[in-house]
Write a protein that holds these residues in place. Sequence first.
Motif, PDB file in Angstrom:
ATOM      1  N   ARG A 319       0.835  -1.212   0.000  1.00 22.25           N
ATOM      2  CA  ARG A 319       0.000   0.000   0.000  1.00 22.25           C
ATOM      3  C   ARG A 319       0.866   1.258   0.000  1.00 22.25           C
ATOM      4  O   ARG A 319       0.534   2.255  -0.640  1.00 22.25           O
ATOM      5  CB  ARG A 319      -0.938  -0.008   1.213  1.00 22.25           C
ATOM      6  CG  ARG A 319      -2.071  -1.016   1.079  1.00 22.25           C
ATOM      7  CD  ARG A 319      -3.050  -0.937   2.256  1.00 22.25           C
ATOM      8  NE  ARG A 319      -4.366  -1.425   1.898  1.00 22.25           N
ATOM      9  CZ  ARG A 319      -5.008  -2.425   2.500  1.00 22.25           C
ATOM     10  NH1 ARG A 319      -4.443  -3.039   3.526  1.00 22.25           N
ATOM     11  NH2 ARG A 319      -6.197  -2.795   2.097  1.00 22.25           N
ATOM     12  N   LEU A 320       1.979   1.227   0.712  1.00 20.84           N
ATOM     13  CA  LEU A 320       2.879   2.376   0.694  1.00 20.84           C
ATOM     14  C   LEU A 320       3.584   2.475  -0.660  1.00 20.84           C
ATOM     15  O   LEU A 320       3.706   3.559  -1.241  1.00 20.84           O
ATOM     16  CB  LEU A 320       3.915   2.273   1.817  1.00 20.84           C
ATOM     17  CG  LEU A 320       4.932   3.425   1.825  1.00 20.84           C
ATOM     18  CD1 LEU A 320       4.258   4.747   2.191  1.00 20.84           C
ATOM     19  CD2 LEU A 320       6.091   3.141   2.772  1.00 20.84           C
ATOM     20  N   LEU A 321       4.015   1.323  -1.167  1.00 18.67           N
ATOM     21  CA  LEU A 321       4.703   1.314  -2.470  1.00 18.67           C
ATOM     22  C   LEU A 321       3.841   1.965  -3.552  1.00 18.67           C
ATOM     23  O   LEU A 321       4.346   2.663  -4.426  1.00 18.67           O
ATOM     24  CB  LEU A 321       5.042  -0.123  -2.884  1.00 18.67           C
ATOM     25  CG  LEU A 321       6.218  -0.773  -2.139  1.00 18.67           C
ATOM     26  CD1 LEU A 321       6.351  -2.230  -2.569  1.00 18.67           C
ATOM     27  CD2 LEU A 321       7.515  -0.020  -2.418  1.00 18.67           C
ATOM     28  N   PHE A 322       2.550   1.720  -3.465  1.00 22.21           N
ATOM     29  CA  PHE A 322       1.620   2.295  -4.448  1.00 22.21           C
ATOM     30  C   PHE A 322       1.785   3.821  -4.501  1.00 22.21           C
ATOM     31  O   PHE A 322       1.875   4.423  -5.575  1.00 22.21           O
ATOM     32  CB  PHE A 322       0.197   1.911  -4.043  1.00 22.21           C
ATOM     33  CG  PHE A 322      -0.875   2.296  -5.020  1.00 22.21           C
ATOM     34  CD1 PHE A 322      -0.810   1.929  -6.349  1.00 22.21           C
ATOM     35  CD2 PHE A 322      -1.986   3.026  -4.591  1.00 22.21           C
ATOM     36  CE1 PHE A 322      -1.825   2.271  -7.244  1.00 22.21           C
ATOM     37  CE2 PHE A 322      -3.002   3.368  -5.473  1.00 22.21           C
ATOM     38  CZ  PHE A 322      -2.917   2.991  -6.802  1.00 22.21           C
ATOM     39  N   ASP A 323       1.886   4.448  -3.351  1.00 24.02           N
ATOM     40  CA  ASP A 323       2.085   5.904  -3.304  1.00 24.02           C
ATOM     41  C   ASP A 323       3.506   6.277  -3.728  1.00 24.02           C
ATOM     42  O   ASP A 323       3.713   7.259  -4.442  1.00 24.02           O
ATOM     43  CB  ASP A 323       1.812   6.454  -1.900  1.00 24.02           C
ATOM     44  CG  ASP A 323       0.317   6.612  -1.641  1.00 24.02           C
ATOM     45  OD1 ASP A 323      -0.475   6.210  -2.523  1.00 24.02           O
ATOM     46  OD2 ASP A 323      -0.045   7.111  -0.558  1.00 24.02           O
ATOM     47  N   TYR A 325       5.291   4.918  -5.807  1.00 29.11           N
ATOM     48  CA  TYR A 325       5.379   4.818  -7.270  1.00 29.11           C
ATOM     49  C   TYR A 325       4.238   5.584  -7.953  1.00 29.11           C
ATOM     50  O   TYR A 325       3.689   5.148  -8.962  1.00 29.11           O
ATOM     51  CB  TYR A 325       5.390   3.340  -7.698  1.00 29.11           C
ATOM     52  CG  TYR A 325       6.764   2.710  -7.537  1.00 29.11           C
ATOM     53  CD1 TYR A 325       7.158   2.159  -6.324  1.00 29.11           C
ATOM     54  CD2 TYR A 325       7.685   2.713  -8.581  1.00 29.11           C
ATOM     55  CE1 TYR A 325       8.420   1.609  -6.151  1.00 29.11           C
ATOM     56  CE2 TYR A 325       8.957   2.162  -8.425  1.00 29.11           C
ATOM     57  CZ  TYR A 325       9.312   1.613  -7.208  1.00 29.11           C
ATOM     58  OH  TYR A 325      10.578   1.078  -7.047  1.00 29.11           O
ATOM     59  N   ASP A 326       3.873   6.730  -7.364  1.00 28.97           N
ATOM     60  CA  ASP A 326       2.883   7.629  -7.979  1.00 28.97           C
ATOM     61  C   ASP A 326       1.563   6.964  -8.332  1.00 28.97           C
ATOM     62  O   ASP A 326       0.937   7.299  -9.345  1.00 28.97           O
ATOM     63  CB  ASP A 326       3.471   8.286  -9.253  1.00 28.97           C
ATOM     64  CG  ASP A 326       4.563   9.271  -8.908  1.00 28.97           C
ATOM     65  OD1 ASP A 326       4.376  10.047  -7.936  1.00 28.97           O
ATOM     66  OD2 ASP A 326       5.610   9.243  -9.580  1.00 28.97           O
ATOM     67  N   ARG A 327       1.161   5.983  -7.539  1.00 33.51           N
ATOM     68  CA  ARG A 327      -0.120   5.293  -7.718  1.00 33.51           C
ATOM     69  C   ARG A 327      -0.246   4.687  -9.117  1.00 33.51           C
ATOM     70  O   ARG A 327      -1.329   4.677  -9.712  1.00 33.51           O
ATOM     71  CB  ARG A 327      -1.283   6.237  -7.403  1.00 33.51           C
ATOM     72  CG  ARG A 327      -1.141   6.927  -6.049  1.00 33.51           C
ATOM     73  CD  ARG A 327      -2.471   7.384  -5.499  1.00 33.51           C
ATOM     74  NE  ARG A 327      -2.718   6.763  -4.208  1.00 33.51           N
ATOM     75  CZ  ARG A 327      -3.929   6.598  -3.673  1.00 33.51           C
ATOM     76  NH1 ARG A 327      -4.991   6.973  -4.325  1.00 33.51           N
ATOM     77  NH2 ARG A 327      -4.073   6.029  -2.501  1.00 33.51           N
ATOM     78  N   ASP A 328       0.860   4.197  -9.610  1.00 31.45           N
ATOM     79  CA  ASP A 328       0.887   3.579 -10.926  1.00 31.45           C
ATOM     80  C   ASP A 328       0.655   2.073 -10.764  1.00 31.45           C
ATOM     81  O   ASP A 328       1.574   1.308 -10.452  1.00 31.45           O
ATOM     82  CB  ASP A 328       2.261   3.871 -11.564  1.00 31.45           C
ATOM     83  CG  ASP A 328       2.403   3.238 -12.945  1.00 31.45           C
ATOM     84  OD1 ASP A 328       1.579   2.385 -13.323  1.00 31.45           O
ATOM     85  OD2 ASP A 328       3.373   3.601 -13.639  1.00 31.45           O
ATOM     86  N   GLY A 329      -0.600   1.645 -10.958  1.00 30.66           N
ATOM     87  CA  GLY A 329      -0.978   0.241 -10.745  1.00 30.66           C
ATOM     88  C   GLY A 329      -0.187  -0.724 -11.606  1.00 30.66           C
ATOM     89  O   GLY A 329       0.195  -1.807 -11.150  1.00 30.66           O
ATOM     90  N   ALA A 330       0.076  -0.335 -12.848  1.00 33.38           N
ATOM     91  CA  ALA A 330       0.803  -1.232 -13.750  1.00 33.38           C
ATOM     92  C   ALA A 330       2.236  -1.430 -13.243  1.00 33.38           C
ATOM     93  O   ALA A 330       2.758  -2.548 -13.250  1.00 33.38           O
ATOM     94  CB  ALA A 330       0.808  -0.656 -15.165  1.00 33.38           C
ATOM     95  N   ALA A 331       2.848  -0.338 -12.767  1.00 37.39           N
ATOM     96  CA  ALA A 331       4.219  -0.447 -12.234  1.00 37.39           C
ATOM     97  C   ALA A 331       4.242  -1.357 -11.012  1.00 37.39           C
ATOM     98  O   ALA A 331       5.140  -2.199 -10.846  1.00 37.39           O
ATOM     99  CB  ALA A 331       4.749   0.941 -11.878  1.00 37.39           C
TER     100      ALA A 331
END
Length: 465
Positions: A319-323, A325-331
């Motif tokens: 959940r933190l990584l999502f932020d 990485y700019d909330r880039d789901g594919a990344a």
Amino acid sequence: MKYISTRGQAPALNFEQVLLTGLAADGGLYVPEQLPSFSRDEIAAMAALDYPQLALKIISPFVDDCIPAADLKTIIDETYAEFRHNAVAPMVQLAANQWVLELFHGPTLAFKDFALQLLGRLLDYVLERKHQKVVIMGATSGDTGSAAIEGCKRCKNIDIYILHPHNRVSDVQRRQMTTVTGDNIHNLAVEGNFDDCQAMVKASFGDRSFLPADRSLVAVNSINWARIMAQIVYYFYAAVALGAPARPVAFSVPTGNFGDIFAGYLARQMGLPIERLIIATNHNDVLHRVMTTATYGRQPLAHTLSPSMDITVSSNFERLLFDLYDRDGAALADLMRRFDSGDISFSDTAMARARELFSSHRVSDEQTCEQIASTWRDNEYLLDPHSAIGVAAALAAQLPHEVPVITLATAHPAKFPQAIKSAGLDQVVSLPLHLKDLFERPERFAVLPNALSDVQDYMAKSISA
Ligand SMILES: *Cc1c(COP(=O)(O)O)cnc(C)c1O
């Protein structure tokens, strides 16, 4: 309020749907699409609220219009009335700028009660309204199981099955699960280890055909969004009590799956001035290695004096990584796919962002005992081993003197008498009054072979009508 998956491919859900969902269909975790935020004035005004009032204020925007305000208030009031301290989450001062936030006054003496007492009630409320029943299945090496069982014991619409490794949880922890009575409560002692239990739960979520067609399976592990949500409240409560928003504070959090400390991160995103979040780990230091080497990798599990933090990966870290990485789901989907087959490294940008707010500290069993002993010597205050790791990390962080550091005390010392003994203290730590007769109460559990089919057969036969 909409909830979206960290891997970008699953449908967005509302609060009621996210409550009943564990992992997203794309393997990700649900997070709010947009966080509510509070102004400085609004935060200052929180000082006038008691715990349930504050909880209602923080939680309402997340629940949105899924539950009428008056009903949500009743649910929250009942939840925190279960806690055996009038302040619900009182604070104790250890030194000029060192504080302990006691999160162990709930029914099972660990902070998980804050979330699971609420989750059980929220689930039962929405299920009643939908005329639906569900099965909760979970594996535990200790605290989660008892907190989940206590949280669900009055839920008419839930059958709960908790698997624990037979003869491998402490007496107090086992009895906190097996002495709770109720036809909807099922304790399964599996003749295997914790990983075996967890694998069975995972397999059951993958193929639910052993259950009657009208029952869905719900997870109550810390990937459930409602658990994180409930934990945001006490960050506000403690910070405001120490002078926020005028005075920034720091938190030191004994960390396993990163659920508790992620709630602190969210509190900051919602406007609370948090100067630093300290990730306190035991020998199982996957997150400390991330912070110091930018590498995320699995290492063999070590059994420590702080068993509730014995993990090899921290599921909520995604959940933190999502932020980061700019909330880039594919990344994120790509990153996590690569993590399935080995160690991964994070980008400099992501790490720089993480280090702006987070620091980390690893504490050995020996240092844990030293901390328990020295806090006792200096303050006549007894820490449980998890909280001791938090305090040790708080002291090591050496923050500026004007920033108070609040360590989250995640469990009551009476849950871990072995660690207290190892710390050289003969203190007989007594259980709080409501658990005084724990060792006299009759236990109820089924011992089952370490085989998925036996466990699933048992479940199919015992589910309520
Ligand atoms: C679960 C637990 C932790 C770890 O919390 P996470 O949210 O998994 O990081 C720490 N201490 C105690 C006593 C716990 O039960």
